[in-house]
Design an enzyme around this catalytic site. Sequence first.
Site, PDB file in Angstrom:
ATOM      1  N   ASP A  98       0.891  -4.616   8.868  1.00 12.55           N
ATOM      2  CA  ASP A  98      -0.232  -3.721   8.618  1.00 12.55           C
ATOM      3  C   ASP A  98      -1.475  -4.595   8.435  1.00 12.55           C
ATOM      4  O   ASP A  98      -1.550  -5.399   7.495  1.00 12.55           O
ATOM      5  CB  ASP A  98       0.036  -2.868   7.366  1.00 12.55           C
ATOM      6  CG  ASP A  98      -1.032  -1.790   7.174  1.00 12.55           C
ATOM      7  OD1 ASP A  98      -2.185  -2.017   7.597  1.00 12.55           O
ATOM      8  OD2 ASP A  98      -0.706  -0.738   6.594  1.00 12.55           O
ATOM      9  N   ARG A 103     -12.012  -4.131  -8.003  1.00  5.89           N
ATOM     10  CA  ARG A 103     -11.886  -4.739  -6.677  1.00  5.89           C
ATOM     11  C   ARG A 103     -13.256  -4.787  -6.007  1.00  5.89           C
ATOM     12  O   ARG A 103     -13.927  -3.765  -5.885  1.00  5.89           O
ATOM     13  CB  ARG A 103     -10.915  -3.900  -5.848  1.00  5.89           C
ATOM     14  CG  ARG A 103     -10.565  -4.504  -4.518  1.00  5.89           C
ATOM     15  CD  ARG A 103      -9.547  -3.650  -3.789  1.00  5.89           C
ATOM     16  NE  ARG A 103     -10.152  -2.424  -3.273  1.00  5.89           N
ATOM     17  CZ  ARG A 103      -9.641  -1.712  -2.271  1.00  5.89           C
ATOM     18  NH1 ARG A 103      -8.523  -2.082  -1.698  1.00  5.89           N
ATOM     19  NH2 ARG A 103     -10.230  -0.616  -1.852  1.00  5.89           N
ATOM     20  N   PHE A 138       0.850  -1.195   0.000  1.00  6.02           N
ATOM     21  CA  PHE A 138       0.000   0.000   0.000  1.00  6.02           C
ATOM     22  C   PHE A 138       0.890   1.252   0.000  1.00  6.02           C
ATOM     23  O   PHE A 138       1.866   1.311   0.744  1.00  6.02           O
ATOM     24  CB  PHE A 138      -0.915  -0.017   1.233  1.00  6.02           C
ATOM     25  CG  PHE A 138      -1.993   1.014   1.180  1.00  6.02           C
ATOM     26  CD1 PHE A 138      -3.143   0.795   0.457  1.00  6.02           C
ATOM     27  CD2 PHE A 138      -1.844   2.225   1.844  1.00  6.02           C
ATOM     28  CE1 PHE A 138      -4.151   1.754   0.391  1.00  6.02           C
ATOM     29  CE2 PHE A 138      -2.843   3.191   1.780  1.00  6.02           C
ATOM     30  CZ  PHE A 138      -4.001   2.956   1.058  1.00  6.02           C
ATOM     31  N   TYR A 173     -11.504   2.518   9.806  1.00 10.53           N
ATOM     32  CA  TYR A 173     -12.679   2.858   8.981  1.00 10.53           C
ATOM     33  C   TYR A 173     -13.021   1.812   7.928  1.00 10.53           C
ATOM     34  O   TYR A 173     -13.928   2.013   7.146  1.00 10.53           O
ATOM     35  CB  TYR A 173     -12.508   4.228   8.314  1.00 10.53           C
ATOM     36  CG  TYR A 173     -11.210   4.438   7.566  1.00 10.53           C
ATOM     37  CD1 TYR A 173     -11.037   3.917   6.291  1.00 10.53           C
ATOM     38  CD2 TYR A 173     -10.163   5.153   8.128  1.00 10.53           C
ATOM     39  CE1 TYR A 173      -9.848   4.098   5.601  1.00 10.53           C
ATOM     40  CE2 TYR A 173      -8.964   5.340   7.452  1.00 10.53           C
ATOM     41  CZ  TYR A 173      -8.822   4.807   6.189  1.00 10.53           C
ATOM     42  OH  TYR A 173      -7.637   4.982   5.514  1.00 10.53           O
ATOM     43  N   LYS A 174     -12.286   0.701   7.894  1.00  7.55           N
ATOM     44  CA  LYS A 174     -12.587  -0.342   6.908  1.00  7.55           C
ATOM     45  C   LYS A 174     -13.552  -1.348   7.544  1.00  7.55           C
ATOM     46  O   LYS A 174     -14.698  -0.994   7.815  1.00  7.55           O
ATOM     47  CB  LYS A 174     -11.287  -0.946   6.399  1.00  7.55           C
ATOM     48  CG  LYS A 174     -10.530   0.073   5.532  1.00  7.55           C
ATOM     49  CD  LYS A 174      -9.135  -0.321   5.162  1.00  7.55           C
ATOM     50  CE  LYS A 174      -8.521   0.750   4.251  1.00  7.55           C
ATOM     51  NZ  LYS A 174      -7.062   0.712   4.225  1.00  7.55           N
TER      52      LYS A 174
HETATM   53  C1  LIG Z   1      -6.296   1.804   4.108  1.00  7.42           C
HETATM   54  C2  LIG Z   1      -4.868   1.525   4.358  1.00  7.42           C
HETATM   55  C3  LIG Z   1      -4.060   2.472   4.989  1.00  7.42           C
HETATM   56  C4  LIG Z   1      -4.637   3.813   5.327  1.00  7.42           C
HETATM   57  O1  LIG Z   1      -3.777   4.680   5.947  1.00  7.42           O
HETATM   58  P1  LIG Z   1      -4.345   6.087   6.444  1.00  7.42           P
HETATM   59  O2  LIG Z   1      -3.243   6.673   7.201  1.00  7.42           O
HETATM   60  O3  LIG Z   1      -5.585   5.813   7.229  1.00  7.42           O
HETATM   61  O4  LIG Z   1      -4.717   6.882   5.240  1.00  7.42           O
HETATM   62  C5  LIG Z   1      -2.747   2.127   5.259  1.00  7.42           C
HETATM   63  N1  LIG Z   1      -2.254   0.914   4.908  1.00  7.42           N
HETATM   64  C6  LIG Z   1      -3.021  -0.008   4.292  1.00  7.42           C
HETATM   65  C7  LIG Z   1      -2.449  -1.331   3.937  1.00  7.42           C
HETATM   66  C8  LIG Z   1      -4.338   0.276   3.982  1.00  7.42           C
HETATM   67  O5  LIG Z   1      -5.082  -0.615   3.355  1.00  7.42           O
END
Ligand SMILES: *Cc1c(COP(=O)(O)O)cnc(C)c1O
Length: 407
Positions: free
Chosen positions: A194, A366, A125, A219-220
Amino acid sequence: MTPEDRACERDAADALAAYRARFTLPQGIIYLDGNSLGALPVATPQVLQQVIAHEWGDGLIRSWNSAGWFAAAGRVGAKIAPLIGAAPGEVIACDSTSVNLFKLIAAALAMRPGRKAVLSEPGNFPTDLYMIAGLEAQGLATRRLAERGRLAEALDSDVALLMLTHAHYKTGALHDMAALTRAAHEAGALVLWDLSHSTGALPIDLNGANADFAVGCGYKYLCGGPGAPAFAFVAERHQASLQQPLTGWFGHAAPFAFDDDYEGAPGIDRLQCGTPPVLGLAALEVGVDLIAEIGVARLYEKSQALSEFFLESLMAHDVTLEQVSPARSADRGSQLSFRHPEAYAICQALIARGVIGDFRAPDVLRLGFAPAYLSFADMAAAARHLAEVLASGEWQREEFNQRAAVT
Ligand SMILES: *Cc1c(COP(=O)(O)O)cnc(C)c1O
């Protein structure tokens, strides 16, 4: 039997079917993007209204104590802990995932003097890779990337930290957390997982894998709302010596002693920096409570059943798409991704039909299957819509080919 008929039977036998009513979803929408922004729990607006009107409006500053605002970050963290195989005192809800990555990458580097490399994989990511760059610019880190099959051999004596996303955001492919953690430890490195695309969708066992650090998103699948606080995990054995670089007053051992010198709090509170977002924590707590009530094991079982049923339904319509997610449901998170040169326009055409999935550049459609609120009927309908969009060529319409800034 059509996929719709089979879906009826599956929904009737689904022990989690009743939980859909605990979420607010708009009529006519099939929401396949709960892995990007989880749906709104029915209870959230009432809880926020209470926190705003009663705790803030009436309680004012007294609410830091009387309404438990001080304790909220640790309390919500302790509720997330069992979802990820951690002990209650090992998790705190704070900051964004990006900021938590920064704190823990820096902390890991400080724990491995003489080593500078942070090992990850290409295509991780973006923010995970970007957060290494700031530490590189300060001369504290060097970024090293290796393809998934070659991570173990890239673990040499310069690697301070192996940092990976457990369920890949684009493909859903899972890493073997226990095996990679072991390999990193054997090479003298620490590990940071992560869990953004795993938490609340599949069982995780951080302590079973002997993980050092983890971060994840609120938030997911946890349904904490847009911009919800993220979380950070630090294994108990590392807490006393952990040096994180954002030494703000909320991570101080005694924030209200107003001392001139920083002294980190003894436990996981050391991960905090500034004043926590109380409203965001209140919304996140509702989502976490609901996901914990349903239970990660049951959610995982249903998520696998949903994705398998979606694939069966696609097959019933003779749709063949290149699947980029692993073929076996045990090897992927709660999503299916497909590669198509016109994935962007196909995604837009689906959204116009009320099927909300997302597009990930350059060519991936997706579809996320948040098991807490989706039905087998949703799967049958989404598969039918996708088959119709592909067969009709309606994705070629100009309106579906104009790109917006945020997809
Ligand atoms: C959604 C996501 C993030 C989000 O990071 P934010 O700091 O909340 O924007 C980080 N890493 C992964 C793997 C994600 O899927």
